[in-house]
Design an enzyme around this catalytic site. Structure first.
Site, mmCIF file in Angstrom:
data_model
loop_
_atom_site.group_PDB
_atom_site.id
_atom_site.type_symbol
_atom_site.label_atom_id
_atom_site.label_comp_id
_atom_site.label_asym_id
_atom_site.label_seq_id
_atom_site.Cartn_x
_atom_site.Cartn_y
_atom_site.Cartn_z
ATOM 1 N N TYR A 245 63.925 51.503 -24.980
ATOM 2 C CA TYR A 245 62.893 50.946 -24.096
ATOM 3 C C TYR A 245 63.022 49.439 -24.126
ATOM 4 O O TYR A 245 63.260 48.860 -25.190
ATOM 5 C CB TYR A 245 61.497 51.335 -24.591
ATOM 6 C CG TYR A 245 61.228 52.829 -24.552
ATOM 7 C CD1 TYR A 245 60.823 53.449 -23.386
ATOM 8 C CD2 TYR A 245 61.373 53.609 -25.705
ATOM 9 C CE1 TYR A 245 60.577 54.820 -23.341
ATOM 10 C CE2 TYR A 245 61.136 54.981 -25.673
ATOM 11 C CZ TYR A 245 60.732 55.578 -24.482
ATOM 12 O OH TYR A 245 60.494 56.933 -24.448
ATOM 13 N N GLU B 117 63.736 61.793 -32.599
ATOM 14 C CA GLU B 117 63.704 60.511 -33.335
ATOM 15 C C GLU B 117 63.475 60.700 -34.838
ATOM 16 O O GLU B 117 62.584 60.086 -35.430
ATOM 17 C CB GLU B 117 62.629 59.583 -32.735
ATOM 18 C CG GLU B 117 62.955 59.165 -31.325
ATOM 19 C CD GLU B 117 62.066 58.067 -30.744
ATOM 20 O OE1 GLU B 117 61.030 57.724 -31.347
ATOM 21 O OE2 GLU B 117 62.425 57.544 -29.675
ATOM 22 N N GLN C 209 58.509 58.281 -18.974
ATOM 23 C CA GLN C 209 58.350 59.692 -18.743
ATOM 24 C C GLN C 209 58.125 59.890 -17.241
ATOM 25 O O GLN C 209 58.463 58.987 -16.472
ATOM 26 C CB GLN C 209 57.206 60.219 -19.605
ATOM 27 C CG GLN C 209 57.513 60.032 -21.110
ATOM 28 C CD GLN C 209 56.542 60.738 -22.039
ATOM 29 O OE1 GLN C 209 55.697 61.528 -21.647
ATOM 30 N NE2 GLN C 209 56.667 60.440 -23.342
ATOM 31 N N GLU D 182 65.652 59.473 -23.619
ATOM 32 C CA GLU D 182 64.469 58.628 -23.385
ATOM 33 C C GLU D 182 64.970 57.242 -23.007
ATOM 34 O O GLU D 182 65.680 56.612 -23.799
ATOM 35 C CB GLU D 182 63.585 58.531 -24.626
ATOM 36 C CG GLU D 182 62.798 59.788 -24.904
ATOM 37 C CD GLU D 182 61.767 59.621 -26.019
ATOM 38 O OE1 GLU D 182 61.204 58.513 -26.188
ATOM 39 O OE2 GLU D 182 61.546 60.618 -26.730
HETATM 40 O O1 AHR Z 1 58.129 58.291 -24.758
HETATM 41 C C1 AHR Z 1 57.174 57.836 -25.672
HETATM 42 C C2 AHR Z 1 57.626 57.995 -27.115
HETATM 43 O O2 AHR Z 1 58.684 57.123 -27.356
HETATM 44 C C3 AHR Z 1 58.171 59.332 -27.517
HETATM 45 O O3 AHR Z 1 57.184 60.220 -27.894
HETATM 46 C C4 AHR Z 1 59.035 58.997 -28.691
HETATM 47 O O4 AHR Z 1 60.110 59.888 -28.842
HETATM 48 C C5 AHR Z 1 59.471 57.572 -28.444
HETATM 49 O O5 AHR Z 1 59.264 56.779 -29.538
#
Ligand code: AHR
Length: 500
Positions: free
Chosen positions: A245, A174, A350, A293
């Protein structure tokens, strides 16, 4: 009430072979993912290396083929040398990404050993925040060079005679985000990434490299970032990364469940951007995608603000997932499978305790969150060719999306084992969805199982009652004369499995 949707599935209409790495996951040195998650030497189930075998057992149920490590934001301040060699000599460091103290009890070698126990490959990230070419090339030499050089011999002296043969590597994390340690502009990152890539591949030409794309589709620099980074790196990297996310912050379920359409758009846009650079460069090479991610993340945001700075392995990002979250996770998996032609790697972020399908209690049990199930079903049954599925479904509109199909679906054909698996979400909040599917090209195939994940309470979790949200096998799918019919309960995740 019942709504009806139709679809046609034909074994010849292939999207592409699913790369098993699409079912990857992620362990970061963050919160209780490593310490008290995978590693807890005092736990009754701990093995001789201190790894929790109850966690290993649950991870194996997910058939995770690849685990990204050690970050995440963590990697941008990490000195990998701190985590190798005698454990007693390893330094404690202030960890700036999450404002904790890192003890370095677990590092590269221990993590590789853990990954072996779960039958997974490691997807190793290098620090392009505070460090650069030298630290990255040394880590490749330490991990992958057989012997006879300073760093490979150091690995051997640490007790690891065989090289780790790590194939997939991330060039930082990122780097477009202002929160990142060593945040860079696209040109700054692109230049550093290409020079690092060259040095890493000079040491081991068999490795594959992932360049950082945007942190999400809503970053102000999105698309321009990808284009600039690929302008610099195109011939030296293999994948461009995507992260996203989602969360139901407004408690608007119809809108929440449509967020996988944002993911569709994101994937499509990154493919287009990569192909634009391919055209511009007149290149023969195609850059594929690594969605390294992805998940739901919002439940723990407020709690995380109260964490004492510099604690060791505090409970950070411990989202407790609801039933509705499992539906969106199911749809996100469907979105990725629909682009199996270009999306070759993905990591559910995760794996343990930190926004994770598996949670642990210190000294106690390990348990499955609601999102464990769609992830496990996709990973276990979603192997083979993803198929183009023609769908006619009634639709609805929400605050941010229009034309949202109630039926979200993808099919996977495993030619070798002669099985067809239909993954389907019914997004309808009140009605059963009656699904009619033309499966005539699958002659002699019968339904062997129709798994359903449903719950009358969309906010149900497994936090106190571990079997509150669990799938059952009582779905009613059946095939008659090449026509499959199934009733998908309102708000449900379905796995319909056919075999010859
Ligand atoms: O997965 C949590 C965090 O989300 C990671 O460390 C980062 O890459 C993202 O912002």
């Amino acid at each position: 009430m019942t709504v009806t949707a139709k679809m046609t599935i034909d074994k010849e209409y292939k999207i592409g072979q699913i790369d098993e790495r699409i079912y990857g996951s992620f362990i970061e040195h963050l919160g209780r993912a490593v310490y008290e998650g995978i590693y807890e030497p005092d736990h009754p189930s701990a093995d001789e290396q201190g790894f929790r075998t109850d966690v290993i057992e649950l991870v194996k149920q997910l058939r995770v083929p690849l685990v990204r490590y050690p970050g995440g934001n963590f990697v941008s301040g990490y000195n990998w040398e701190d985590g190798v060699g005698p454990v007693g000599d390893r330094p404690r460091r202030l960890e700036l990404a999450w404002r904790t103290t890192e003890t370095n009890q677990i590092g590269t070698n221990e993590f590789v050993a853990w990954a072996k126990k779960i039958n997974a490959e490691v997807n190793m990230a290098v620090n392009l925040g505070t460090r650069g070419i030298d630290a990255a090339r040394n880590l490749v030499e330490y991990c992958n060079h057989p012997s006879g050089s300073y760093w490979s011999d150091l690995r051997i002296s640490h007790g690891y005679k065989d090289s780790h043969k790590i194939k997939t590597w991330c060039l930082g994390n990122e780097m477009d985000g202002h929160w990142q340690i060593g945040h860079k502009t696209a040109d700054e990152y692109g230049r550093l990434a290409v020079e690092t890539a060259k040095a890493m591949k000079w040491i081991d030409p068999t490795i594959e490299l992932v360049a950082c794309g945007s942190s999400n589709r809503h970053m102000a620099t999105f698309a321009e970032w990808e284009a600039t980074v690929l302008e610099h790196t195109y011939e030296h990297v293999d994948y461009i990364s995507l992260h996203t996310y989602y969360g139901n912050r407004d408690n608007d379920l119809g809108n929440y469940l449509a967020q996988s359409m944002d993911m569709d758009h994101f994937i499509y846009s990154v493919i287009s951007t990569a192909d634009y650079i391919k055209a511009k460069k007149r290149s023969k090479k195609t850059i594929n995608l690594s969605f390294d991610e992805w998940n739901v993340w919002f439940h723990s945001n407020e709690a995380d603000k109260k964490i004492e700075p510099w604690s060791i392995a505090p409970p950070q990002l411990e989202d407790i997932y609801t039933f509705e979250d499992s539906l969106l996770v199911g749809s996100m998996l469907i979105s990725m499978l629909k682009r199996a032609d270009r999306l070759k790697i993905a990591c559910l972020a995760q794996l343990v305790n930190v926004i994770a399908p598996i949670m642990t209690e210190k000294g106690g049990e390990a348990w499955k969150q609601t999102i464990f199930y769609p992830y496990m079903h996709a990973s276990v049954f979603g192997r083979g060719n993803a198929l183009h599925t023609i769908v006619a479904s009634p639709k609805y509109d929400s605050k941010d999306f229009t034309d949202i199909p109630y039926l979200d679906t993808v099919s996977v054909h495993d030619e070798e084992n002669e099985t067809l698996t239909i993954f389907a979400v019914n997004r309808h909040q009140t009605d059963v969805l009656s699904l009619d599917a033309d499966v005539r090209s699958f002659e002699g195939y019968k339904v062997i199982e129709h798994i359903v994940l449903e719950n009358k309470d969309v906010k149900a979790t497994n936090q106190y009652n571990r079997s509150n949200v669990t799938p059952h096998n009582n779905g009613n799918a059946q095939v008659d004369n090449g026509l499959l019919n199934a009733h998908l309960p309102k708000l449900s995740w379905n796995v319909i499995r056919l075999a010859k």
